[in-house]
Design an enzyme around this catalytic site. Structure first.
Site, short mmCIF file in Angstrom:
data_model
loop_
_atom_site.label_atom_id
_atom_site.label_comp_id
_atom_site.label_asym_id
_atom_site.label_seq_id
_atom_site.Cartn_x
_atom_site.Cartn_y
_atom_site.Cartn_z
CB SER A 6 -0.88 -0.01 1.25
OG SER A 6 -1.42 1.27 1.48
CE1 TYR A 46 -4.34 -1.96 4.69
CE2 TYR A 46 -3.62 0.28 4.23
CZ TYR A 46 -4.02 -0.97 3.79
OH TYR A 46 -4.10 -1.22 2.43
N1 LIG Z 1 -8.36 0.03 -2.71
C1 LIG Z 1 -7.27 0.74 -2.44
O1 LIG Z 1 -7.24 1.96 -2.65
C2 LIG Z 1 -6.05 0.07 -1.87
C3 LIG Z 1 -4.92 0.88 -1.62
C4 LIG Z 1 -3.79 0.27 -1.09
C5 LIG Z 1 -3.76 -1.09 -0.85
N2 LIG Z 1 -4.87 -1.83 -1.08
C6 LIG Z 1 -4.82 -3.27 -0.78
O2 LIG Z 1 -5.27 -4.00 -1.92
C7 LIG Z 1 -5.94 -5.18 -1.50
C8 LIG Z 1 -7.35 -5.21 -2.08
O3 LIG Z 1 -8.03 -4.04 -1.63
P1 LIG Z 1 -9.53 -3.74 -1.98
O4 LIG Z 1 -9.68 -2.27 -2.10
O5 LIG Z 1 -9.99 -4.62 -3.07
O6 LIG Z 1 -10.21 -4.16 -0.59
P2 LIG Z 1 -11.50 -5.04 -0.29
O7 LIG Z 1 -11.73 -4.92 1.18
O8 LIG Z 1 -12.61 -4.65 -1.19
O9 LIG Z 1 -11.02 -6.49 -0.66
C9 LIG Z 1 -10.33 -7.35 0.23
C10 LIG Z 1 -11.11 -8.63 0.30
O10 LIG Z 1 -10.38 -9.52 1.15
C11 LIG Z 1 -11.32 -10.24 1.92
N3 LIG Z 1 -10.63 -10.71 3.13
C12 LIG Z 1 -10.26 -9.98 4.21
N4 LIG Z 1 -9.65 -10.77 5.11
C13 LIG Z 1 -9.64 -12.03 4.57
C14 LIG Z 1 -9.18 -13.27 5.02
N5 LIG Z 1 -8.61 -13.42 6.22
N6 LIG Z 1 -9.33 -14.36 4.21
C15 LIG Z 1 -9.94 -14.24 2.99
N7 LIG Z 1 -10.42 -13.08 2.53
C16 LIG Z 1 -10.27 -11.98 3.31
C17 LIG Z 1 -12.46 -9.29 2.21
O11 LIG Z 1 -13.69 -9.98 2.45
C18 LIG Z 1 -12.51 -8.47 0.91
O12 LIG Z 1 -13.49 -8.96 0.02
C19 LIG Z 1 -5.92 -5.16 0.02
O13 LIG Z 1 -4.80 -5.93 0.43
C20 LIG Z 1 -5.70 -3.70 0.36
O14 LIG Z 1 -5.07 -3.55 1.60
C21 LIG Z 1 -6.02 -1.29 -1.60
#
Ligand SMILES: NC(=O)c1ccc[n+]([C@@H]2O[C@H](COP(=O)([O-])OP(=O)(O)OC[C@H]3O[C@@H](n4cnc5c(N)ncnc54)[C@H](O)[C@@H]3O)[C@@H](O)[C@H]2O)c1
Length: 346
Positions: A144, A169
């Site tokens: 991230s 986080y």
């Molecule tokens: N969206 C952003 O702007 C952003 C920015 C930086 C990093 N990220 C990272 O990218 C990744 C995806 O982000 P996103 O925006 O799609 O988030 P999101 O929350 O929509 O997707 C993450 C998914 O992981 C699932 N999850 C959580 N814990 C779990 C577990 N223990 N086992 C199985 N599934 C689990 C959740 O149910 C969710 O559907 C994450 O790792 C997030 O930290 C996202």
């Protein structure tokens, strides 16, 4: 190529799963479908990928097959369930793994710290162990932009020191980078961490500003504008993120004698915008001015994010192409469409 995508009911993971399956990869998606945010959005994403989820949702361990894409399956499974994870790795024999499953969100980590340890550290360790024990050659995982903490030098480069996270986080994401490096050096697993910068677009997260703002504007409620609007974000459109991620999946790091095959890339738009300009873009797309409540900075938040993506451009050929105007237009179009399962509330 057989690929595991974790977090497959999530914002980025669901889109990634669909695009990989569409081009002919054999894809298994897993997700625990937790209720950190409204699960109707997670089920809606799964349905849009061709999974019949039924009235009671998806049972743990149940395997669904997509009706839209050739070889694409979904299993409800948590990455912190080591036994369940090992079982699916043993059965499937994945060539590559993309770990997007995580407890996301900076603000939530202030009030719910243990959720982050369980998914982002224990779960991530389970993924690394499974890659090691079941001989997966290549792991791509979500880091991230938050690892840059209060970095004042802009744009943020992968060479900058990232030892000062300002939220748990961010600390777990930085830990993932260190853990992945150690496993790469110890067991020869190729690994790439992607530092995503503020992703937005259709099917986006309801805890992030585009959806929060759109919902408030639609209902005529005030939007919360933190740090009195004085913030800068490198908003990146979902399709640019997913296309870049696929390029990275297709290009594992080279092996170098005696070194870990581990690297980290920034993946953003490289066109940071002021929060107030972002708000006016949403206002224009929605045709209403927002009622704004100006508030101080929130704990864990950073003043700006700004990605230097030259490494990803040079090494992988990444070229984000969506302007904010275009991206917000597509987001608002989806937000107002019947596809948005949260519209029922309004
Ligand atoms: N969206 C952003 O702007 C952003 C920015 C930086 C990093 N990220 C990272 O990218 C990744 C995806 O982000 P996103 O925006 O799609 O988030 P999101 O929350 O929509 O997707 C993450 C998914 O992981 C699932 N999850 C959580 N814990 C779990 C577990 N223990 N086992 C199985 N599934 C689990 C959740 O149910 C969710 O559907 C994450 O790792 C997030 O930290 C996202």
């Amino acid at each position: 190529m057989k690929i595991l995508v974790t977090g497959a009911a999530g914002f980025i993971g669901s889109r990634l799963m669909m695009l990989l399956a569409e081009r002919g990869d054999s894809v298994v998606g897993i997700d625990n479908i937790n209720d950190y945010y409204d699960v109707r959005l997670k089920y809606g994403r799964l349905r849009s990928a061709g999974f019949e989820t039924g009235a009671d949702g998806v049972k743990w361990g149940e395997e669904l097959r997509s009706s839209l894409y050739g070889d694409c399956r979904f299993v409800r499974l948590s990455i912190d369930d080591k036994h369940g994870l090992d079982t699916i790795f043993a059965k499937e024999g994945f060539d590559k793994v993309v770990n997007l499953a995580a407890q996301a969100g900076v603000r939530y980590s202030i009030t719910n710290p243990y959720a982050y340890l369980q998914s982002n550290l224990v779960g991530f360790l389970n993924i690394l162990e499974a890659c090691r024990n079941f001989k997966v050659g290549y792991l791509v995982y979500a880091s991230s932009s938050s690892v840059y903490g209060t970095n004042e030098k802009v744009p943020y480069s992968e060479d900058d020191k990232v030892d000062s996270p300002v939220s748990l986080y961010a600390a777990t994401k930085k830990s993932n980078e260190l853990m992945a490096h150690a496993y790469s050096k110890l067991y020869g697993i190729k690994v790439t961490g992607l530092r995503y910068f503020t992703v937005y677009g259709p099917w986006g997260r309801p805890d992030m500003s585009p959806m929060l703002f759109a919902t408030a504007i639609e209902k005529g409620e005030p939007i919360k504008v933190f740090n009195n609007g004085d913030m800068i974000r490198d908003f990146t459109y979902i399709d640019d993120i997913v296309e870049g991620t696929i390029k990275v999946i297709d290009t594992p790091p080279a092996e170098e004698e005696g070194k870990a095959s581990a690297r980290v890339y920034n993946i953003g738009c490289s066109h940071p915008v002021k929060l107030m300009d972002f708000i006016s873009e949403i206002e224009q797309a929605m045709g209403h001015e927002a009622n704004k409540e100006f508030l101080p900075m929130q704990p864990g938040d950073v003043y700006q994010t700004n990605a230097d993506t030259s490494r990803l451009e040079t090494e992988i050929g990444y070229h984000p192409c969506h302007t904010l105007h275009e991206g917000i237009g597509k987001f608002v179009e989806w937000y107002r469409s019947a596809d948005n399962p949260l519209r029922e509330n309004q």
